[in-house]
Design an enzyme around this catalytic site. Structure first.
Site, short mmCIF file in Angstrom:
data_model
loop_
_atom_site.label_atom_id
_atom_site.label_comp_id
_atom_site.label_asym_id
_atom_site.label_seq_id
_atom_site.Cartn_x
_atom_site.Cartn_y
_atom_site.Cartn_z
N ALA B 130 0.86 -1.19 0.00
CA ALA B 130 0.00 0.00 0.00
C ALA B 130 0.89 1.24 0.00
CB ALA B 130 -0.93 0.00 1.22
N GLY B 131 1.29 1.65 -1.19
CA GLY B 131 2.11 2.86 -1.35
C GLY B 131 1.22 3.99 -1.80
N ARG B 268 36.27 29.91 -7.37
CA ARG B 268 36.88 29.02 -8.36
C ARG B 268 37.32 29.81 -9.60
NH1 ARG B 268 39.64 24.48 -9.58
NH2 ARG B 268 38.89 23.48 -11.50
N GLN B 336 26.86 20.62 -11.30
CA GLN B 336 27.44 20.94 -12.61
C GLN B 336 28.35 22.16 -12.53
OE1 GLN B 336 26.93 18.71 -14.91
NE2 GLN B 336 28.22 19.72 -16.44
N HIS B 338 29.87 23.19 -9.90
CA HIS B 338 31.05 22.83 -9.09
C HIS B 338 32.02 21.96 -9.89
CE1 HIS B 338 28.85 24.15 -5.49
NE2 HIS B 338 29.91 23.92 -4.77
N GLY B 339 31.54 21.34 -11.01
CA GLY B 339 32.38 20.44 -11.78
C GLY B 339 32.77 19.23 -10.94
N GLY B 340 33.98 18.73 -11.15
CA GLY B 340 34.45 17.51 -10.47
C GLY B 340 34.37 17.61 -8.96
N GLU B 363 5.47 11.44 1.09
CA GLU B 363 4.23 12.18 1.35
C GLU B 363 3.48 12.48 0.04
OE1 GLU B 363 4.21 14.99 4.54
OE2 GLU B 363 6.02 14.12 5.40
#
Lengths: 260, 379
Positions: B130-131, B268, B336, B338-340, B363
Site C-alpha cells: 500500500a504505497g 573558483r 554541474q 562545481h564540476g568535479g 508524502e
C-alpha cells in the site's frame, strides 16, 4: 534580586564597509545586532535568574529602532525591557550617555547592573564604569565569570596575563566580556510573545527629568575632532625561533630598513 | 520574499539561522556518512522550542503558526535535510493530527509531551503493498472488548525507532474499503510492537526509516484518533499539511545548494578569472534563484492558507510538486557548476542532490500531487 542589563544596538561591524572618500562607515544596508559583550551580559543575568530568583530588566538608550534589540532580549528571557529615548539625548558622549542611563537605573533600583565591556562601534569601554561612578557604586570591569554568594558576587576579572578574583558587595556594577558564556537561543514561544503592544517601556526625559545642560551634545564634555580610517598594514610574519636567533632577525630587519 | 511575514517571523528566522549555523551545519555530512540519527540536535531543538511551533501554549506548544513552523523546516534543511524531515514528520504527521482530531484526554496525554519536544512523533500509513494506493491497508485491527488488537506491518516510517508516539492506520473493516480504515495512537513500548529493518537510503541518510511490526498489539479504544472508519480521511488531510513541510524542506535544500554554489563560483578560477564572470554561470544562477523564489511563494501561500483556515489541499500539492522539482534541478545544476569537486563528498552539494530526490517521492509522489491538482480542475 533585581538585575539591570545594559544593552546597545550596534551595526554588525563584520558587515561594515568604509566609504573610501569620506572615511566613514557605510551604515546603509548593514544589519543591526545586539552588541556581543552585552549579549554575554544578558546571558549572565539569565543564568543568575535560572539559579536564584531574579527579575532581569534589559535597558537600552538609543533611537526608537533600538526597540528591536530589546525585543530580542525579551525573547531570550528578560522579564522587562526599557528603552530610554529622547531627541534631547542625541549626540551624547560617554559621560552624557552614562549619566542618562544612571538616572534611569536609579529609578529601577537594582541589586546588580551588568554591562558589556565595550560596544563594537564605539569601543570606549567607558559607559559601564561611568554609570557606577554616577551612582557611587562599586564596579568591576572585564569580568568573565560571576558567582553569587549571599549578598556578594565573586567575579573573575581578566587581565592580559592573568586574572583577579574579586568579591564585591551588592549593589554593584559588573562589565563582562563576550567570552563569559555562550548566549542561549531566543525561545520560540517568547519570540511570538515579544511583539505584543506596550511590552517595551519607552522612557523620555519627562520620566527622567534630567537638567538640559547635562543632556546630549550640550552635556558632553568631549567632542570627536576627526575620524579617519587607519591605513592598511601588510600582514606580519611570525618567526618561531629561539631568543638568540630572534634578536638576530630583528637586528637584520632594522638594518634592512636603515633604522640601525 | 518578505511578503506576508510578520515581525515575529523575521525574528524567528534570525534565531533559526543562528541555530542552523551553530548546531546543524557542521553535523550534516557526518550524520550522512555514518547514517546516524541526530539525537543530540533534537534535544537542542527541544530546548529552543522548535519541536512544537504551531501548537497553542495550553497544549505545550509555542503558540506560533504554520508559517513559523515551515520556516524552521526550511532553515534547517538549508544545511541538513535530515534534520528538516525529523522536524517535519514529528510536527505535521504526528503532533498535527493529534491536535486536529484528538480528544482532550489524548491531547493531554500525547500532544503536550510531543509539542514540548519531550517525546518524538511518527506517522505510519505506507505498507509493502500500500504505497500510492494507500487504501489497500493490510494491517488489521480487530475489536476485542475495550481494545483493538493490531496485526501487520508498515514500511518506510520516518523517525521510527526514535519516536515515542506513532499515529498508525489500520483496517478495522475491510468490507468498507477506505471507510474501513481507522487511525490509532500507539506508544513505542506497547507489547507486540517492534521496529523492523532499517532502510539503507540514497539520501536523508541520518533520518531513521524503518519497518514497524505489529504482532497482537493491544491498543485501548481510547487511543482511536477521530472516529472508527475515519482513518483514511485523517491520513489524507494530515498529508495535505505535511506536504507544506516537505515543500519547505525542498526549498531549504535548493536554497542551501544555491548558497554553496554562489560562494564557490566566486572562488573558483578557470581561464584566469572566477567562473562567476562567465555568462553561463550567471544565467544558470539567475534561473535557479528565480525558480527557488517561485517555489517559496507557493510554499508560503499554502502555509498562509492553512494558518488562515482557507483551503490548502491544492495549494500544498502545487507547492510540493514544484518545490521538489526545483530542489532536484537546483542541486543537479549546483553540482554541474562545481564540476568535479561537486561530485566529490568534499563539497555538500553532492549530499544535497541525494537528499533532494526524496522530496519528489515521499508524502505523495509528484504524480500523486498532479492527481490532487487536476482533480480540482476537472471536478
Amino acid at each position: 534580586m533585581k538585575i539591570v542589563v545594559c544593552v546597545k544596538q550596534v551595526p554588525n561591524t563584520a558587515d561594515v564597509r568604509i566609504d573610501q572618500t569620506t572615511g566613514t562607515m557605510i551604515r546603509e544596508g548593514v544589519e543591526s545586532i545586539i552588541n556581543p559583550d552585552d549579549l554575554g551580559g544578558l546571558e549572565a543575568a539569565l543564568r543568575i535568574k535560572d539559579q536564584h530568583k531574579a527579575e532581569v530588566i534589559a535597558l537600552s538608550m538609543g533611537p526608537l529602532q533600538a526597540d528591536g534589540a530589546l525585543r530580542e532580549c525579551l525573547a531570550m528571557g528578560a522579564d522587562r525591557a526599557i528603552l530610554v529615548s529622547d531627541r534631547a539625548f542625541a549626540g551624547a558622549d560617554t559621560w552624557a550617555t552614562s549619566y542618562v542611563l544612571a538616572k534611569a537605573i536609579e529609578k529601577i533600583d537594582p541589586d546588580l547592573i551588568i554591562a558589556g565591556r565595550q560596544a563594537i562601534d564605539g569601543d570606549t569601554a567607558q559607559v559601564g564604569p561611568q554609570i557606577a561612578e554616577h551612582l557611587h557604586l562599586p564596579s568591576v570591569a572585564y569580568v568573565n565569570q560571576i558567582k553569587y554568594d549571599k549578598q556578594h558576587f565573586i567575579v573573575k576579572r581578566m587581565f592580559e596575563d592573568g586574572y583577579q578574583k574579586v568579591k564585591v558587595k551588592t549593589p554593584c556594577l559588573i562589565t563582562v566580556l563576550k567570552e563569559i558564556n555562550q548566549p542561549r537561543y531566543m525561545r520560540v514561544q517568547r519570540i511570538y510573545n515579544a511583539f505584543r503592544e506596550g511590552l517595551v517601556e519607552v522612557w523620555d526625559n519627562s520620566n527622567l527629568k534630567i537638567e538640559q545642560e547635562n543632556l546630549g551634545l550640550k552635556g558632553s564634555p568631549t567632542r570627536v575632532k576627526k575620524s579617519y580610517t587607519k591605513g592598511v598594514k601588510t600582514a606580519g610574519k611570525v618567526f618561531d625561533v629561539n631568543p638568540k636567533e630572534a634578536v638576530q632577525i630583528i637586528v637584520d630587519k632594522l638594518k634592512e630598513s636603515y633604522i640601525l | 520574499m518578505e511578503l506576508g511575514f510578520d515581525k515575529e517571523h523575521i525574528l524567528l528566522r534570525q534565531m533559526l539561522k543562528e541555530f542552523t549555523e551553530n548546531e546543524v551545519k557542521d553535523l550534516a555530512s557526518e550524520i550522512d556518512e555514518e547514517e546516524r540519527f541526530p539525537l543530540e540536535t533534537v534535544k537542542k531543538m527541544q530546548e529552543a522550542g522548535i519541536m512544537g511551533i504551531p501548537f497553542p501554549e495550553k497544549y505545550g506548544g509555542e503558540g506560533g503558526d504554520y508559517i513559523g513552523y515551515v520556516s524552521a523546516v526550511e532553515e534547517l534543511s538549508k544545511a541538513c535535510a535530515t534534520t528538516g524531515v525529523v522536524l517535519s514528520a514529528h510536527t505535521s504527521l504526528c503532533a498535527g493530527p493529534i491536535y486536529e482530531y484528538g480528544t482532550e484526554e489524548q491531547k493531554e496525554k500525547y500532544l503536550i509531551p510531543l509539542a514540548k519536544g519531550h517525546k518524538l512523533g511518527a506517522f505510519a500509513l505506507t505498507e509493502p503493498n500500500a504505497g500510492t494506493d494507500a487504501s489497500k491497508q493490510e494491517t488489521i485491527a480487530i475489536e476485542d472488548g475495550d481494545d483493538y488488537i493490531i496485526n501487520g506491518s508498515k514500511i518506510f516510517i520516518t523517525n521510527a525507532g526514535y519516536a515515542d508516539t506513532y499515529v498508525v492506520m489500520a483496517m478495522t473493516d475491510p468490507s468498507l474499503g477506505t471507510r474501513g480504515i481507522t487511525a490509532f495512537i500507539l506508544e513505542k513500548d506497547m507489547t507486540g510492537f517492534t521496529i523492523g529493518k532499517k532502510e539503507k537510503k540514497m539520501g536523508i541518510r541520518g533520518s531513521a526509516t524503518c519497518e514497524l511490526i505489529f504482532d497482537d498489539v493491544r491498543v485501548p479504544k481510547a487511543n482511536i484518533l477521530g472516529k472508527v472508519g475515519y482513518g483514511f480521511k485523517i491520513a489524507m488531510k494530515t498529508l495535505d499539511a505535511g506536504r507544506i513541510g516537505i515543500a519547505a524542506q525542498a526549498c531549504g535544500i535548493a536554497e542551501g545548494a544555491l548558497e554553496e554554489t554562489v560562494a564557490y563560483v566566486k572562488e573558483r578560477k578557470q581561464f584566469n578569472r572566477p567562473i562567476a564572470k562567465f555568462q553561463n554561470t550567471q544565467f544558470v544562477l539567475a534561473d535557479l534563484a528565480t525558480k527557488i523564489d517561485a517555489a517559496r511563494m507557493l510554499m508560503y501561500r499554502a502555509a498562509y492558507n492553512k494558518d488562515h483556515k482557507l483551503s490548502f489541499t491544492k495549494e500544498a500539492a502545487m507547492a510540493k510538486l514544484y518545490a521538489s522539482e526545483v530542489a532536484v534541478e537546483v542541486t543537479n545544476k549546483a553540482i554541474q557548476l562545481h564540476g568535479g569537486y561537486g561530485y566529490s563528498r568534499e563539497y555538500p552539494v553532492e549530499r544535497m542532490m541525494r537528499d533532494a530526490k526524496i522530496t519528489e517521492i515521499y508524502e505523495g509522489t509528484s504524480e500523486v500531487q498532479k492527481m490532487v491538482i487536476s482533480s480540482y480542475l476537472l471536478k
